[in-house]
Design a protein around this motif. Structure first.
Motif, PDB file in Angstrom:
ATOM      1  N   ARG A 148       0.839  -1.209   0.000  1.00 26.58           N
ATOM      2  CA  ARG A 148       0.000   0.000   0.000  1.00 26.58           C
ATOM      3  C   ARG A 148       0.874   1.259   0.000  1.00 26.58           C
ATOM      4  N   TRP A 149       2.036   1.199   0.683  1.00 25.72           N
ATOM      5  CA  TRP A 149       2.894   2.378   0.806  1.00 25.72           C
ATOM      6  C   TRP A 149       3.807   2.584  -0.404  1.00 25.72           C
ATOM      7  N   ALA A 150       3.935   1.551  -1.241  1.00 28.28           N
ATOM      8  CA  ALA A 150       4.977   1.577  -2.287  1.00 28.28           C
ATOM      9  C   ALA A 150       4.910   2.815  -3.181  1.00 28.28           C
ATOM     10  N   SER A 151       3.678   3.250  -3.541  1.00 26.77           N
ATOM     11  CA  SER A 151       3.580   4.350  -4.511  1.00 26.77           C
ATOM     12  C   SER A 151       4.003   5.695  -3.920  1.00 26.77           C
ATOM     13  N   PHE A 152       3.910   5.866  -2.594  1.00 32.79           N
ATOM     14  CA  PHE A 152       4.334   7.167  -2.039  1.00 32.79           C
ATOM     15  C   PHE A 152       5.546   7.073  -1.098  1.00 32.79           C
ATOM     16  N   TYR A 153       6.111   5.852  -0.954  1.00 34.81           N
ATOM     17  CA  TYR A 153       7.232   5.643  -0.018  1.00 34.81           C
ATOM     18  C   TYR A 153       8.404   6.590  -0.326  1.00 34.81           C
ATOM     19  N   ASP A 154       8.757   6.718  -1.605  1.00 39.24           N
ATOM     20  CA  ASP A 154       9.909   7.546  -1.974  1.00 39.24           C
ATOM     21  C   ASP A 154       9.658   9.029  -1.706  1.00 39.24           C
ATOM     22  N   SER A 155       8.407   9.492  -1.884  1.00 40.29           N
ATOM     23  CA  SER A 155       8.139  10.925  -1.648  1.00 40.29           C
ATOM     24  C   SER A 155       8.328  11.258  -0.172  1.00 40.29           C
ATOM     25  N   VAL A 156       7.937  10.350   0.724  1.00 37.92           N
ATOM     26  CA  VAL A 156       8.140  10.593   2.160  1.00 37.92           C
ATOM     27  C   VAL A 156       9.634  10.481   2.485  1.00 37.92           C
ATOM     28  N   GLY A 210       4.906  -4.856  -4.252  1.00 33.06           N
ATOM     29  CA  GLY A 210       4.746  -3.444  -4.616  1.00 33.06           C
ATOM     30  C   GLY A 210       6.084  -2.715  -4.535  1.00 33.06           C
ATOM     31  N   MET A 211       6.821  -2.956  -3.456  1.00 36.30           N
ATOM     32  CA  MET A 211       8.143  -2.324  -3.289  1.00 36.30           C
ATOM     33  C   MET A 211       9.122  -2.888  -4.326  1.00 36.30           C
ATOM     34  N   LEU A 212       9.063  -4.200  -4.560  1.00 35.38           N
ATOM     35  CA  LEU A 212       9.981  -4.823  -5.535  1.00 35.38           C
ATOM     36  C   LEU A 212       9.769  -4.251  -6.941  1.00 35.38           C
ATOM     37  N   TYR A 223      12.171 -11.558  -4.766  1.00 33.37           N
ATOM     38  CA  TYR A 223      11.330 -11.892  -3.628  1.00 33.37           C
ATOM     39  C   TYR A 223      12.096 -12.882  -2.741  1.00 33.37           C
ATOM     40  N   ASP A 224      12.273 -12.552  -1.477  1.00 33.53           N
ATOM     41  CA  ASP A 224      12.839 -13.516  -0.522  1.00 33.53           C
ATOM     42  C   ASP A 224      12.483 -13.035   0.887  1.00 33.53           C
TER      43      ASP A 224
END
Ligand SMILES: C[S@@+](CC[C@H](N)C(=O)[O-])C[C@H]1O[C@@H](n2cnc3c(N)ncnc32)[C@H](O)[C@@H]1O
Length: 214
Positions: free
Chosen positions: A13-21, A81-83, A103-104
């Motif tokens: 859920r956080w993947a799309s805005f993780y980098d902006s934060v 999502g992060m990958l 993935y691991d």
């Protein structure tokens, strides 16, 4: 739902805005400095096989790649999502010869024993459901003469940090399910000789260099 799925779903859920934060100036600038120092502490000669645990969006993969010639860096995560972000970064930066994102689960890794020359984990151990198991797995997949660098958060070294620590720790727990009150250093000491090589914000952010116990 198992804890692993909960963690993966949260980071999906956080993947799309993780980098902006993560790159927001007040947070991003010091983080980048700490991460650069952690990468320098890997002390790479260029031939190593490096593992980045909980790589997230893979922000440190291009930097590690710059230190590699024949070697490779593998970023692992349990959040698809992060990958996805991580793989996009590898493609955009054209570093696919040195870097990959897979993935691991570090609590039950698919990598063989004595596989990596170096391991790095930035802000991952405080988010894992079972850090003890992760430490055992790291000791298993790291070569006996290898080293591991852990950048993470924890309790302050003295009482001056306490007024800042408690609000940060509680909000990190509620909003990020991040456990700043964990003693990661002590958990690592089950398997590793641990040296604190950097300390920031009265010790609430630290870098540890870990060598497998003889
Ligand atoms: C706080 S983020 C840190 C991301 C990145 N290392 C950074 O410094 O920005 C923690 C990451 O660990 C991943 N993670 C959580 N549990 C994991 C596990 N068991 N195995 C591998 N990765 C995991 C999460 O999906 C998330 O991407």
């Amino acid at each position: 739902m198992a804890e692993k799925e909960k963690v993966a779903n949260r980071y999906d859920r956080w993947a799309s805005f993780y980098d902006s934060v993560d790159t927001f100036p007040i947070v991003g600038r010091p983080q980048e400095k700490w991460k650069n120092k952690a990468i320098d502490a890997l002390d790479l000669s260029g031939e190593e096989r490096v593992l980045d645990i909980g790589t997230g969006t893979g922000r440190i993969l291009p930097k590690i790649s710059q230190h590699l010639n024949e070697g490779e860096v593998i970023g692992i995560d349990i959040s698809e999502g992060m990958l996805k972000r991580s793989r996009e970064r590898i493609k955009n930066k054209e570093i696919h010869e040195q870097a990959s994102a897979k993935y691991d689960d570090i609590l039950d890794s698919k990598f063989p024993d004595n596989h990596f020359d170096s391991i790095i984990a930035t802000f991952t151990f405080t988010t894992l459901p079972n850090p003890r198991k992760a430490v055992e797995e790291c000791a298993r997949i790291l070569k006996k003469e290898g080293s591991m660098i852990v950048l993470d958060t924890g309790r302050p070294e003295n009482s001056y940090g306490k007024p800042l620590f408690y609000p940060m720790m509680i909000s990190a727990k509620i909003f990020g399910r991040t456990h700043m009150d964990r003693d990661i250093e002590q958990i690592l000491e089950n398997e590793f000789e641990v040296e604190r090589i950097n300390s920031h914000m009265v010790g609430m952010v630290y870098t540890l260099k870990c060598k497998i116990k003889k």
